[in-house]
Scaffold this active site. Structure first.
Site, PDB file in Angstrom:
ATOM      1  CB  SER A 136      16.852  32.555 -22.022  1.00 13.74           C
ATOM      2  OG  SER A 136      18.082  31.876 -22.190  1.00 13.74           O
ATOM      3  CB  ALA A 138      22.955  38.109 -21.354  1.00 19.09           C
ATOM      4  CB  VAL A 140      24.457  41.125 -27.670  1.00 16.58           C
ATOM      5  CG1 VAL A 140      25.715  41.680 -28.342  1.00 16.58           C
ATOM      6  CG2 VAL A 140      24.741  39.772 -27.033  1.00 16.58           C
ATOM      7  CE  LYS A 155      25.824  36.336 -22.980  1.00 21.40           C
ATOM      8  NZ  LYS A 155      26.316  34.971 -23.311  1.00 21.40           N
ATOM      9  CG  ASP A 290      23.531  27.240 -25.940  1.00 20.73           C
ATOM     10  OD1 ASP A 290      22.613  26.483 -26.305  1.00 20.73           O
ATOM     11  OD2 ASP A 290      23.324  28.369 -25.467  1.00 20.73           O
TER      12      ASP A 290
END
Length: 510
Positions: A136, A138, A140, A155, A290
């Site tokens: 949501s 970024a 990679v 990133k 997270d």
């Protein structure tokens, strides 16, 4: 702008859920009562034409959340770890929100890297891939350093992500204000404070320099943790909108088939995820907030690899001790002590009855023990907890929001690996070890030693502080008489004496 214009955003939210078919799916997954289903559908249906269409190829809930934007996607990420709340099928659909969202172009990513680092991508990297994961905030890219040949993960923030989040957060603020206005009972939950906390977290996640710093601190704290790895931050290739770390090789923690094929024991992995989180939260007071499957891998040797450090949680030492005592009380089924801790910490108003609160807590805790975790409805449990907190006037503890949310996420991750896991049995050794180290005579001596150290640093200034108090007392109006100044000096000297005594004890016992 947090005015009434946000009504339009909220209407489109409901309309999007209805138009995409997500409204029915969400209500079914959460086993909402029939009356609630009818009321919500009747209210939303007339406005369905106003909703975003989204990607028809996606499942309904995923389609609605991705169409609505990054803040809603974050919410979906949390729900994806709770199959016991939203159902197995919806949890599986929502899991794509963790790292499989539509990417932006590699050309846009290269431009962002060049703008941030001041050098062309080809001078920094010999290889720079298409996006390998898109979330949501970024996405990679896998790259190879030109000077060393090392594989790294680059990133890059999504273009315009700051504006998109600002729009959604403004709507959330407006919704919180309306809720507080229309439902005074909801004020104890402090919805506006919750949104403010969320906004602070998001702002931190939108600056990758802060994420790099968090990753570095987290790595220092966990360097000796068995079965746990973190990729290394490449500081010279990181900035506000770009972050470069070592490449993490492993199987995604959310792919049970791949884990089984690689020979990993999912029961062990589930227990380790829970114990690592509790250890970081209690021991360090600094934890990955997270920890969904999209941010975790399993190395070939079975180590858990964590990455994406945009959301980290911090709790002070006092709060950690309170949290540990509450957990320990539940583990021992000592509900009276759990109730007392809530009162001592000020979580429950002193006017309430501690014994009655203990009985209410028993009704929450007892169903957990001696049961297979798969037989516990977390949805019903959370609903009952809400009723208990409302009854006893507890307010939302904003400093614990991330801790509570992450506990829910981590439990969901562990349960997806091993459905029969019992969080209390797994938590017991970690909490007991923390209790031994941080609560009791040893902890008291440690606190005294810290107090002595502080007084030692201020020792040369103590005479000046006492003199300043005396001068200030002498300058006060004559009517302020009595022994107030004597009491102040006595308290200061008593504190100094206590600190010295603590230092002596610490030296003698050291």
């Amino acid at each position: 702008m947090r005015g009434p214009h946000n009504i339009w955003r909220l209407i489109r939210t409901g309309a999007t859920f209805e138009r995409s078919g997500a409204m029915r799916e969400v209500l079914d997954g959460m086993e909402a009562p029939r009356s609630i289903r009818i009321a919500v559908r009747v209210l939303a249906w007339p406005f369905r034409f106003l909703g975003y269409k989204g990607d028809p190829s996606m499942p309904p809930a995923t389609r609605a959340l991705t169409a609505l934007g990054p803040a809603y996607i974050k919410f979906g990420q949390i729900l994806s770890t709770r199959p016991d709340v939203v159902g197995e099928e919806m949890a599986r659909h929502l899991r794509v929100l963790q790292d499989k969202l539509p990417p932006f172009s590699v050309e846009a990513a290269k431009k962002a890297v060049e703008a941030e680092l001041g050098l062309p991508v080809d001078e920094l990297f010999s290889e720079f891939s298409e996006p390998v994961a898109a979330a949501s905030i970024a996405q990679v890219h896998r790259a190879r350093l030109r000077d060393t040949g090392e594989l790294v993960a680059v990133k890059v923030l999504r273009p315009g992500i700051e504006k998109a989040f600002r729009r959604d957060v403004d709507a959330f603020y407006f919704a919180a204000d309306v809720i507080e206005l229309l439902s005074p009972a909801s004020r104890r939950l402090r919805p506006r404070d919750v949104i403010e906390h969320f906004e602070g977290v998001v702002k931190g996640e939108l600056d990758l320099r802060l994420e790099s710093s968090s990753a570095s601190e987290f790595a220092a704290n966990t360097a000796n943790d068995q079965g746990f790895q973190l990729p290394e931050v490449k500081w010279h290739l990181s900035g506000r909108r770009v972050m470069t770390m070592g490449w993490a090789d492993g199987e995604p923690l959310g792919d049970n088939d791949a884990l089984d094929a690689a020979g990993h024991d999912r029961r062990v992995l589930g227990e380790r995820v829970l114990q690592l989180f509790l250890s970081h939260a209690l021991r360090d007071g600094f934890f990955h907030a997270d920890m969904h499957q999209g941010n975790l891998k399993v190395a070939a040797n079975g180590d858990i690899i964590a990455y994406d450090f945009g959301i980290m949680g911090y709790i002070d030492e006092y709060t950690r001790r309170v949290y540990a005592e509450i957990l320990f009380g539940f583990i021992r089924r000592d509900y009276k002590r759990v109730a007392e801790v809530h009162f001592e910490a000020g979580y429950v108003p002193a006017t309430m009855d501690v014994d009655e609160f203990a009985r209410a807590l028993r009704a929450v805790g007892e169903p957990i023990f001696g049961m297979d975790a798969s037989h516990i409805s977390m949805g019903r449990l959370l609903n009952y907890l809400f009723e208990v907190t409302e009854r006893f006037g507890m307010e939302t503890r904003t400093e614990l929001i991330l801790l509570q949310r992450t506990m829910v996420v981590v439990e969901g991750v562990a349960r997806s690996l091993h459905p029969q896991i019992n969080i209390w049995e797994v938590a017991k050794p970690v909490v007991e070890d923390y209790i031994k180290q941080s609560i009791g005579p040893k902890a008291v001596l440690g606190d005294l030693a810290k107090t002595a150290a502080v007084l030692g640093r201020f020792g040369p200034r103590l005479p000046g502080l006492v003199e300043a108090i005396l001068i200030r007392q002498a300058a006060e109006p004559a009517e302020v008489t009595g022994n107030g100044w004597v009491g102040r000096i006595a308290l200061l000297l008593a504190g100094a004496g206590l600190g010295v005594a603590g230092a002596v004890l610490a030296v003698m016992l050291g």
